[in-house]
Scaffold this motif. Structure first.
Motif, PDB file in Angstrom:
ATOM      1  N   ARG A   8      19.650 -24.276  25.808  1.00  0.00           N
ATOM      2  CA  ARG A   8      21.029 -25.189  25.732  1.00  0.00           C
ATOM      3  C   ARG A   8      20.858 -25.693  23.917  1.00  0.00           C
ATOM      4  NH1 ARG A   8      20.590 -31.035  28.466  1.00  0.00           N
ATOM      5  NH2 ARG A   8      22.103 -29.991  29.362  1.00  0.00           N
ATOM      6  N   SER A  17      26.032 -27.135  25.163  1.00  0.00           N
ATOM      7  CA  SER A  17      26.211 -25.899  26.103  1.00  0.00           C
ATOM      8  C   SER A  17      24.975 -25.501  26.433  1.00  0.00           C
ATOM      9  CB  SER A  17      27.108 -24.911  24.869  1.00  0.00           C
ATOM     10  OG  SER A  17      27.065 -23.591  25.547  1.00  0.00           O
ATOM     11  N   HIS A  19      23.398 -22.263  28.629  1.00  0.00           N
ATOM     12  CA  HIS A  19      23.468 -20.770  28.631  1.00  0.00           C
ATOM     13  C   HIS A  19      22.290 -20.314  29.326  1.00  0.00           C
ATOM     14  CE1 HIS A  19      22.022 -21.845  24.477  1.00  0.00           C
ATOM     15  NE2 HIS A  19      21.193 -20.749  24.707  1.00  0.00           N
ATOM     16  N   THR A  43      25.724 -16.411  31.427  1.00  0.00           N
ATOM     17  CA  THR A  43      26.746 -17.487  31.756  1.00  0.00           C
ATOM     18  C   THR A  43      26.505 -18.425  30.653  1.00  0.00           C
ATOM     19  OG1 THR A  43      26.601 -17.218  34.077  1.00  0.00           O
ATOM     20  CG2 THR A  43      27.713 -19.108  33.286  1.00  0.00           C
ATOM     21  N   PHE A  44      27.463 -18.865  29.980  1.00  0.00           N
ATOM     22  CA  PHE A  44      27.567 -20.040  28.983  1.00  0.00           C
ATOM     23  C   PHE A  44      28.659 -21.037  29.445  1.00  0.00           C
ATOM     24  CE2 PHE A  44      26.686 -15.858  27.378  1.00  0.00           C
ATOM     25  CZ  PHE A  44      25.835 -15.920  26.318  1.00  0.00           C
ATOM     26  N   ASP A  45      27.927 -22.253  29.618  1.00  0.00           N
ATOM     27  CA  ASP A  45      28.742 -23.502  30.080  1.00  0.00           C
ATOM     28  C   ASP A  45      29.192 -24.210  28.776  1.00  0.00           C
ATOM     29  OD1 ASP A  45      28.285 -22.808  32.839  1.00  0.00           O
ATOM     30  OD2 ASP A  45      26.542 -24.096  32.733  1.00  0.00           O
ATOM     31  N   ASP A  46      30.591 -24.182  28.663  1.00  0.00           N
ATOM     32  CA  ASP A  46      31.243 -25.249  27.614  1.00  0.00           C
ATOM     33  C   ASP A  46      30.650 -24.805  26.356  1.00  0.00           C
ATOM     34  OD1 ASP A  46      32.796 -26.947  26.951  1.00  0.00           O
ATOM     35  OD2 ASP A  46      31.355 -28.533  26.852  1.00  0.00           O
ATOM     36  N   ASP A  54      35.833 -23.614  29.415  1.00  0.00           N
ATOM     37  CA  ASP A  54      34.699 -24.218  30.092  1.00  0.00           C
ATOM     38  C   ASP A  54      33.655 -23.488  30.215  1.00  0.00           C
ATOM     39  OD1 ASP A  54      36.193 -26.398  30.309  1.00  0.00           O
ATOM     40  OD2 ASP A  54      37.302 -25.742  32.279  1.00  0.00           O
ATOM     41  N   ARG A  55      33.844 -22.069  30.451  1.00  0.00           N
ATOM     42  CA  ARG A  55      32.878 -21.166  30.884  1.00  0.00           C
ATOM     43  C   ARG A  55      32.989 -19.587  30.352  1.00  0.00           C
ATOM     44  NH1 ARG A  55      30.030 -21.175  36.500  1.00  0.00           N
ATOM     45  NH2 ARG A  55      28.885 -22.866  35.507  1.00  0.00           N
ATOM     46  N   THR A  57      31.536 -15.971  30.907  1.00  0.00           N
ATOM     47  CA  THR A  57      30.600 -15.183  31.733  1.00  0.00           C
ATOM     48  C   THR A  57      30.728 -13.741  31.127  1.00  0.00           C
ATOM     49  OG1 THR A  57      30.814 -16.478  33.750  1.00  0.00           O
ATOM     50  CG2 THR A  57      29.899 -14.260  34.041  1.00  0.00           C
ATOM     51  N   ASP A  87      36.918 -18.580  31.333  1.00  0.00           N
ATOM     52  CA  ASP A  87      37.577 -19.604  32.206  1.00  0.00           C
ATOM     53  C   ASP A  87      38.267 -20.658  31.303  1.00  0.00           C
ATOM     54  OD1 ASP A  87      36.497 -18.354  34.349  1.00  0.00           O
ATOM     55  OD2 ASP A  87      34.914 -19.684  34.604  1.00  0.00           O
TER      56      ASP A  87
END
Length: 150
Positions: A8, A17, A19, A43-46, A54-55, A57, A87
């Motif tokens: 993160r 973020s 990941h 996957t990477f969030d934010d 938001d994501r 992938t 996304d």
């Protein structure tokens, strides 16, 4: 073999973020032939903070074949496929939705002497949806380099 990474980091606007990346690979040595294949999913969030999607992938697979023609000459070909899914909002240079890049890299490796090798490698893009969506040409290339390992 298998591998992974979890982490993160702060984004530019102070958000965090997360990941995660996980993958697996296999290798086969048979006489003069060296084959390898693998896959990675991330996957990477934010990833861009509040200003971006938001994501993100990504999924990629890769393969390599090398053939020892002579003790000093190796022919190689590498192929990889990289897919992404975003996304949310578009990011500059990366259209939203999904995208895909497929690349082949044929090459020759000359073992000049111990710890010295010369490499000639081509880079051919069979598919690049980001370049196509932006109206850019695919950037095929030819790479020549001298590797030194001491």
């Amino acid at each position: 073999e298998h591998f992974g990474y979890v982490g993160r980091e702060p984004t530019a606007d102070g958000r965090v973020s997360d990941h995660r990346s996980f993958g697996a690979a296999a290798r086969l040595l048979a006489g003069r032939l060296d084959l390898g294949v693998g896959a990675v999913r991330s996957t990477f969030d934010d990833p861009w903070g509040e200003a971006g999607p938001d994501r993100l992938t990504t999924t990629s697979w890769f393969g390599k074949a090398e053939w020892l023609a002579y003790p000093w000459l190796i022919a190689s070909v590498k192929v990889d496929r990289f897919r992404r899914s975003v996304d949310g909002a578009d990011v500059v240079g990366m259209p939203g939705g999904s995208g895909e890049t497929i690349r082949a890299m044929p090459g020759l490796i000359v073992l000049v002497r111990q710890n010295v090798r010369a490499v000639v490698e081509g880079e051919i893009f069979a598919r690049d949806t980001a370049a196509d969506a932006l109206g850019e040409s695919r950037r095929h290339g030819l790479w020549v380099r001298l590797d030194l390992a001491f």
